[in-house]
Design a protein around this motif. Sequence first.
Motif, PDB file in Angstrom:
ATOM      1  N   ASP A   1       0.828  -1.210   0.000  1.00  0.00           N
ATOM      2  CA  ASP A   1       0.000   0.000   0.000  1.00  0.00           C
ATOM      3  C   ASP A   1       0.865   1.264   0.000  1.00  0.00           C
ATOM      4  O   ASP A   1       0.456   2.314   0.500  1.00  0.00           O
ATOM      5  CB  ASP A   1      -1.029  -0.014   1.149  1.00  0.00           C
ATOM      6  CG  ASP A   1      -0.375  -0.229   2.509  1.00  0.00           C
ATOM      7  OD1 ASP A   1       0.852  -0.507   2.549  1.00  0.00           O
ATOM      8  OD2 ASP A   1      -1.072  -0.110   3.530  1.00  0.00           O
ATOM      9  N   ALA A   2       2.077   1.134  -0.581  1.00  0.00           N
ATOM     10  CA  ALA A   2       2.935   2.289  -0.905  1.00  0.00           C
ATOM     11  C   ALA A   2       3.401   3.089   0.307  1.00  0.00           C
ATOM     12  O   ALA A   2       3.534   4.308   0.259  1.00  0.00           O
ATOM     13  CB  ALA A   2       2.233   3.210  -1.913  1.00  0.00           C
TER      14      ALA A   2
ATOM     15  N   ILE B   1       5.573  10.880  -0.372  1.00  0.00           N
ATOM     16  CA  ILE B   1       5.455   9.447  -0.068  1.00  0.00           C
ATOM     17  C   ILE B   1       5.121   9.279   1.415  1.00  0.00           C
ATOM     18  O   ILE B   1       5.669   9.992   2.262  1.00  0.00           O
ATOM     19  CB  ILE B   1       6.779   8.723  -0.419  1.00  0.00           C
ATOM     20  CG1 ILE B   1       7.022   8.795  -1.936  1.00  0.00           C
ATOM     21  CG2 ILE B   1       6.773   7.280   0.076  1.00  0.00           C
ATOM     22  CD1 ILE B   1       8.409   8.357  -2.366  1.00  0.00           C
ATOM     23  N   THR B   2       4.212   8.365   1.713  1.00  0.00           N
ATOM     24  CA  THR B   2       3.854   8.106   3.111  1.00  0.00           C
ATOM     25  C   THR B   2       5.004   7.360   3.789  1.00  0.00           C
ATOM     26  O   THR B   2       5.466   6.332   3.290  1.00  0.00           O
ATOM     27  CB  THR B   2       2.571   7.254   3.199  1.00  0.00           C
ATOM     28  OG1 THR B   2       1.574   7.893   2.400  1.00  0.00           O
ATOM     29  CG2 THR B   2       2.095   7.117   4.636  1.00  0.00           C
ATOM     30  N   ILE B   3       5.454   7.894   4.915  1.00  0.00           N
ATOM     31  CA  ILE B   3       6.604   7.320   5.619  1.00  0.00           C
ATOM     32  C   ILE B   3       6.155   6.799   6.975  1.00  0.00           C
ATOM     33  O   ILE B   3       5.380   7.474   7.674  1.00  0.00           O
ATOM     34  CB  ILE B   3       7.686   8.410   5.834  1.00  0.00           C
ATOM     35  CG1 ILE B   3       8.194   8.939   4.491  1.00  0.00           C
ATOM     36  CG2 ILE B   3       8.826   7.873   6.692  1.00  0.00           C
ATOM     37  CD1 ILE B   3       8.922  10.270   4.605  1.00  0.00           C
TER      38      ILE B   3
ATOM     39  N   ALA C   1       6.859  -7.253   0.908  1.00  0.00           N
ATOM     40  CA  ALA C   1       6.995  -5.891   0.375  1.00  0.00           C
ATOM     41  C   ALA C   1       7.176  -5.894  -1.148  1.00  0.00           C
ATOM     42  O   ALA C   1       7.610  -6.885  -1.726  1.00  0.00           O
ATOM     43  CB  ALA C   1       8.196  -5.215   1.025  1.00  0.00           C
ATOM     44  N   VAL C   2       6.833  -4.781  -1.791  1.00  0.00           N
ATOM     45  CA  VAL C   2       7.079  -4.674  -3.236  1.00  0.00           C
ATOM     46  C   VAL C   2       8.543  -4.324  -3.508  1.00  0.00           C
ATOM     47  O   VAL C   2       9.073  -4.656  -4.555  1.00  0.00           O
ATOM     48  CB  VAL C   2       6.141  -3.652  -3.933  1.00  0.00           C
ATOM     49  CG1 VAL C   2       4.746  -4.222  -4.044  1.00  0.00           C
ATOM     50  CG2 VAL C   2       6.122  -2.310  -3.230  1.00  0.00           C
ATOM     51  N   GLU C   3       9.152  -3.636  -2.560  1.00  0.00           N
ATOM     52  CA  GLU C   3      10.576  -3.335  -2.693  1.00  0.00           C
ATOM     53  C   GLU C   3      11.239  -3.420  -1.330  1.00  0.00           C
ATOM     54  O   GLU C   3      10.609  -3.159  -0.307  1.00  0.00           O
ATOM     55  CB  GLU C   3      10.808  -1.908  -3.229  1.00  0.00           C
ATOM     56  CG  GLU C   3      10.431  -1.734  -4.679  1.00  0.00           C
ATOM     57  CD  GLU C   3      10.875  -0.379  -5.211  1.00  0.00           C
ATOM     58  OE1 GLU C   3      11.972   0.073  -4.852  1.00  0.00           O
ATOM     59  OE2 GLU C   3      10.100   0.221  -5.970  1.00  0.00           O
TER      60      GLU C   3
END
Length: 254
Positions: A196-197, A226-228, A241-243
């Motif tokens: 979810d980025a 970007i949400t941190i 995770a995607v990355e």
Amino acid sequence: MSRIAYVNGSYVPLREASVHVEDRGYQFADGVYEVVALRGNRLVDAQGHFDRLWRSMNELSIDPPMTEQAMRLVIDQLVRRNRLPNALIYIQVTRGVAARDFKFPKANPAGSESALVITVRPAKLDHSQQLRDGVRVVTTPDLRWKRRDIKSVALLPQVLAKQKAAEAGAFEAWMVDDDGFITEGSSSNAWILTRDAKLITRQATNMILKGVTRTSLLRFAEEQGITIEERAFTPDEAYQAVEAFVSSATTFLL
Ligand code: PMP
């Protein structure tokens, strides 16, 4: 051309550079360090590294061997003398030379007794192939003390972690705390980007080193909207995770 190092006031050929056998850095790992990248003859994030070096010295009551301004001049001289536009600058300050006794040596009224060594090492700072192909990471228990916020030269747990990674054909080892959460890499900070980025990296407490590159990346991410989330994450979350990536002055981001 021989590389030139700075050792306690002198510029010397690296092969002749040496310190005393009773240097407390050698006997007790009683010292701190920094690694700063030089890219195209420019220091990257220099202020962040100087600030952290002074903080590390202060936390351990090690007297600064000189002012920040003087250290910048020494580094400038070293960069000129070594003629390496892309390099890693290694700065090490120890509590100096004294007869072997755990207690701090008595302060020298004549001034600081801290020992300072600075070296310049050629570095290939282009990681484009690794960026394209990715790098492998293994996990390993975090065996370190509880003041990981200090950039101390006591690096045995990281030596063992990196060796484990190398033996597994991996680039880095992510260290895992007693509760099963990743702390950081043996010489880098650890990050994931969730499905979810959300960009996740561990909060900077005494349990990790607050990377200077980490601070810069957080700023860039914020600028990009970007949400941190600064929090601990598990190896399982990293698999989901995607990355996943590491950051450090040496690798920037991989
Ligand atoms: N964590 C550890 C344990 C490190 O040794 C390093 C490298 N200095 C980092 C994180 C990354 O810090 P920086 O971005 O300041 O190089």
